[in-house]
Every structure is written in structure tokens, then in C-alpha cells.
Enzyme design. Structure first.
Site, short mmCIF file in Angstrom:
data_model
loop_
_atom_site.label_atom_id
_atom_site.label_comp_id
_atom_site.label_asym_id
_atom_site.label_seq_id
_atom_site.Cartn_x
_atom_site.Cartn_y
_atom_site.Cartn_z
N CYS A 2 2.57 -11.10 -3.04
CA CYS A 2 2.24 -10.28 -4.34
C CYS A 2 0.96 -10.47 -4.54
O CYS A 2 0.48 -11.48 -5.13
CB CYS A 2 3.09 -10.48 -5.53
SG CYS A 2 2.70 -9.44 -6.95
N GLU A 105 2.03 -2.87 -3.05
CA GLU A 105 2.20 -3.62 -1.53
C GLU A 105 1.85 -2.34 -0.49
O GLU A 105 1.48 -1.20 -0.97
CB GLU A 105 3.80 -3.77 -1.29
CG GLU A 105 4.02 -4.79 -0.19
CD GLU A 105 3.06 -5.86 -0.10
OE1 GLU A 105 2.05 -5.83 0.69
OE2 GLU A 105 3.32 -6.88 -0.59
#
Length: 221
Positions: A2, A105
Site C-alpha cells: 500500500c 494500486e
């Protein structure tokens, strides 16, 4: 992993979800948070849960070099967080939650990556399992609080986009995570319906975080 996320937070919602103490604050919305910048973190105290700003990228108390010499510590692996010297002390006694509106992402090849935005289908804030530490600058003696997001294997739904994902807690488990005796049982993949996804502007791909506006999280065709 992340590596970018968002925090457009409401004090009222956080107080309801996490039973915050302290004076209400006006929280500036953030749509493109990168490592080493300041984030909002929920941590437990004897009086209750407090919301505090911290550096994103954990600096353990024993670190003797400048912060710039730290390796990448904005994520900690769920599989090894209890043993790794960089994180094990914080995992034992300084667990926290990072509230997130969503995270980014990427898919595709280097140089042509497509950014995706992930958030809760019902619009509720995500409770990301995290750790925090206090560190003192050896030169100035200034205290720096810092945090890291724990990531683990992706669930089946997320594997279409990446093989890792943040550990997302149910808000009902936040207290057990931060102060319970068996936090490892909560380091599991999120439920298959925990997230929704859409493609967003390639402006998120730019190095740095000069772009930080609500349009970054809007769907693009």
C-alpha cells in the site's frame, strides 16, 4: 503493498466508529498521500482512543541514523511483523489503526501502469491495521511519532489487481487489535466483498504528490 492512500475524514464519523477522545479537529482532506508525509492515526491511551498526526514510515526507537537513511518502512508484512526487528516491539505493544477513505494500486507494465482506486462499497472509512513508534532525532532531540500499514496476502477478489493488500479490520475489532492479547488472529485477508474498485486518473502516477484534489479519485473511462 500500500504505497498511496486517501484520508478525507470527518471527526464526527471517526468519533462514532472509534470512540475518540479529545477536542474535535478540522481535518483537511487528503487525496494523494505518499510515504514519509504526515497522516492521521488512531491509537489507544489510558483515557481512550486519540487521533494524532504521524509520519508515514515507521522509525523504531532504537534507530540511530537520520530518518532519510531508513529503509522503506511504510508497510510491514503480516507474515513477519511479530519477528522482524524493525516492527516486533511495536507489534507487541504499540498497535494502532490508520483510517483511510481508500487506497490506490496499479496494474500493467512499467511506464504504462493503470491506477485503480479501492474503497468500501458502503462509503464507510476503512480501518487499516497499523503500528506506531516514537523516535528521537539524535541531533536535535526532536520527537517524531511514526506509523506503518500492515499488508498481507490478497484475497481472491484483490488478486486480479495485486497479490498483496492492506489488512482491513472490522471497526468492531479495532479495540481487540489495539489492546487485545491475540492480535495475530486479526491479520487475515479481508472479506471478498470488502472493497469496490475503479480506474482513476493517471495523474496519480506522477512522482511526488503535487496533485492532491478530489478529481484524483473520480472514475475514468
Amino acid at each position: 503493498m500500500c504505497g498511496r492512500f486517501t484520508q478525507h475524514l470527518s471527526w464526527e464519523e471517526l468519533q462514532r466508529l472509534a470512540d475518540l477522545i479529545g477536542q474535535p479537529r478540522n481535518l483537511a482532506p487528503r487525496y494523494n498521500i505518499a510515504p514519509t508525509t504526515q497522516i492521521e492515526v488512531i491509537r489507544p491511551t489510558a483515557a481512550g482512543n486519540e487521533l494524532v498526526p504521524m509520519r508515514w514510515g515507521l522509525a523504531p526507537s532504537w534507530w540511530k541514523k537520520p530518518l532519510g537513511a531508513l529503509p522503506a518502512t511504510f508497510n510491514a508484512r503480516a507474515e513477519t511483523v511479530a519477528e522482524k526487528p524493525m516492527f516486533r516491539s511495536a507489534f507487541k505493544s504499540r498497535r494502532c489503526v490508520i483510517p483511510a477513505s481508500g487506497f490506490y494500486e496499479w496494474t500493467g507494465k512499467p511506464g504504462a501502469k493503470t491506477p485503480h482506486y479501492f474503497s468500501s462499497p458502503d462509503g464507510r472509512l476503512l480501518a487499516l491495521a497499523a503500528l506506531w513508534e516514537s523516535w528521537r532525532d539524535p541531533e536535535s532531540d526532536a520527537k517524531v511519532d511514526s506509523a506503518t500499514i500492515i499488508v498481507g496476502p490478497a484475497n481472491e477478489w484483490m488478486q486480479r489487481f495485486h497479490n498483496r493488500m492492506p489488512v482491513i479490520l472490522d471497526w468492531r475489532d479495532v479495540s481487540a487489535w489495539m489492546t487485545g492479547d491475540d492480535p495475530g488472529t486479526l491479520l487475515r485477508p479481508a472479506l471478498e466483498d470488502a472493497l469496490q474498485e475503479w480506474v482513476v486518473s493517471s495523474r496519480v502516477n506522477r512522482s511526488g504528490v503535487a496533485d492532491d484534489d478530489p478529481a484524483l479519485i473520480l472514475p475514468v473511462a
